[in-house]
Scaffold this active site. Sequence first.
Site, mmCIF file in Angstrom:
data_model
loop_
_atom_site.group_PDB
_atom_site.id
_atom_site.type_symbol
_atom_site.label_atom_id
_atom_site.label_comp_id
_atom_site.label_asym_id
_atom_site.label_seq_id
_atom_site.Cartn_x
_atom_site.Cartn_y
_atom_site.Cartn_z
ATOM 1 N N GLY A 24 0.858 -1.190 0.000
ATOM 2 C CA GLY A 24 0.000 0.000 0.000
ATOM 3 C C GLY A 24 0.882 1.225 0.000
ATOM 4 C CB CYS A 75 5.325 -4.115 0.665
ATOM 5 S SG CYS A 75 6.130 -2.516 0.616
ATOM 6 C CE1 TYR A 76 0.202 0.903 5.304
ATOM 7 C CE2 TYR A 76 -1.272 -0.986 5.226
ATOM 8 C CZ TYR A 76 -0.970 0.283 5.688
ATOM 9 O OH TYR A 76 -1.830 0.921 6.541
ATOM 10 C CG HIS A 96 6.550 -5.562 -3.961
ATOM 11 N ND1 HIS A 96 5.196 -5.370 -3.798
ATOM 12 C CD2 HIS A 96 7.152 -4.513 -3.360
ATOM 13 C CE1 HIS A 96 4.983 -4.252 -3.135
ATOM 14 N NE2 HIS A 96 6.162 -3.703 -2.856
ATOM 15 C CD GLU A 146 3.716 -8.226 -5.420
ATOM 16 O OE1 GLU A 146 4.439 -8.919 -4.677
ATOM 17 O OE2 GLU A 146 3.370 -7.063 -5.134
ATOM 18 C CG ASP A 151 -13.711 -9.712 -23.011
ATOM 19 O OD1 ASP A 151 -12.756 -10.497 -23.134
ATOM 20 O OD2 ASP A 151 -13.581 -8.519 -22.699
ATOM 21 C CE LYS A 209 -9.266 -9.231 -23.615
ATOM 22 N NZ LYS A 209 -10.470 -8.428 -23.848
#
Length: 521
Positions: A65, A92-93, A180, A182, A238, A377
């Site tokens: 954050g 992190c945060y 991080h 990710e 989609d 997606k």
Amino acid sequence: MATKFQDKIDRFKDRILVVDFGAQYAQLIARRVRENNVYSEIIPHNLSAKEISNYQPTGIIFSGGPTSVNAEGAPQIDPGIYELGIPILGICYGAQLIAVQCGGKVGRNEQGEYGRTEMTVSSPGSLLADLETGTHPVWMSHFDAIVEGPEGSLATASSTNAPIAAFESPERKLYGVQFHPEVQHTPCGEKLLTRFLFDVCSCSGDWTMTSVIESSVESIKQQVGDGKAICGLSGGVDSAVAAALVHKAIGDQLTCVFVDTGLMRADEGTQVVETFDRHQGIELMHVKAEDRFFEALEGITEPEEKRKTIGELFIRIFEDAEKQVQDAAFLVQGTLYPDVIESGTKDAAKIKSHHNVGGLPDDMEFELVEPLRDLFKDEVRSLGKELGLPDEIVWRQPFPGPGLGVRIIGEVTPEKVATLQAADKIVREELRNAGLEREIWQAFAVLPDIRSVGVMGDERTYGYPIIIRAVTSEDAMTADWARLPYELLETLSSRIINEVSGVNRVAYDITSKPPGTIEWE
Ligand code: XMP
């Protein structure tokens, strides 16, 4: 809301909740979890511990954050969450918040750490079990640092400005990393997440596209019963995947409506009809409305007026078609997960009035069926493949609702559409030949409303230029112009000028977004 809460609980055995503390990367965390075949969902941080436990999560990840945990008004979480006995990983945060809420301490540093940083692993513990002791590159983005981990926790790694770069407290099922995991720039991130999901949370990893299809088919059947549904097909991935999925569930109770505006790319209309009518065997109402669109667009040059004219006529035609499908009570839409997340928070200034088949008016009295509401997606593309849709549809680039109408500057005429379609077809063909089709977010041709002087075969020409626009992007919110190889640009230029009559010049748009938008109007 189409996908009911209880329904979701039943559908996916393991569920990792990503608590969003205003991070740039909450979506990315959820995607990384899903890449491990574990279902993951983003929730806001202000739910109560009871509400969170109602989701029956297998594990919880706190996102990063932008604020300091010690700042006034910094986002918090109901401390009751630590009593649920569910494993929590803070990033992190998120890690700092766990520390301050569970008896540790976060302090302000002399210096922050941003970007690539060396982390030293002192004792790998369970989260970093795949890492040797010693240094590893990680991606950091913080100013504050954890100086004391949660009570009873073990610090497993450190960096120059993060004395506790990772901690864990297996008894309390609390884990935290200052970096991080990710992002791609943290090479060990994937292993760490895998450890959290499978060792700490004991996930089974059975969330596959096949299981998604099975559970979606079941819930669509339950929702629609023996009712009738309609679906507007735009030619895009989609709506195509949503239609194919709903058709698998309810067969002939679904009718698709395809409004051919005459503003689609070359051969696209035919392809939609071929795919759905012939191959998938879906009831398809093909409304050929080219003439009505060209008539409505006569004399209109202002972009917003053009967009509104196309959007309104589209709705009118769709409504007429829908009346012919007697007793349809359900409307299928290809809403994706990022739209669901964003619609909760988006309050952006209006740049363009978007129109798509999802932009139908509120007063249409349908219950929505939105089978892709939980998917990103790339997952929708995998689902489309699994459902047997052709690559041309599954890998189709995003295409605006108003179609080529917003790529022709000035008045839209059938002749200009034909010119643009011919040039655009070359762009798509050559991009495919160069093997760049899936790397480039969108690549297309634009026909501006100017002409210039040229010379061809000793003759003076006075023709239109074609502008090529090719961009890379993650989500269309921002984009960069694609560094296409010169050879490709050269082929595009010579083919377009040789093969498209009335065109004597080709230019390449080198504007990012912002300040430009992807489309020209
Ligand atoms: P812009 O031009 O705003 O486009 O940078 C961002 C993305 O949205 C697509 N786009 C649309 N999609 N209806 C749609 O469904 C629309 O009216 C529309 N206008 C733009 C555009 O192609 C890009 O992917």
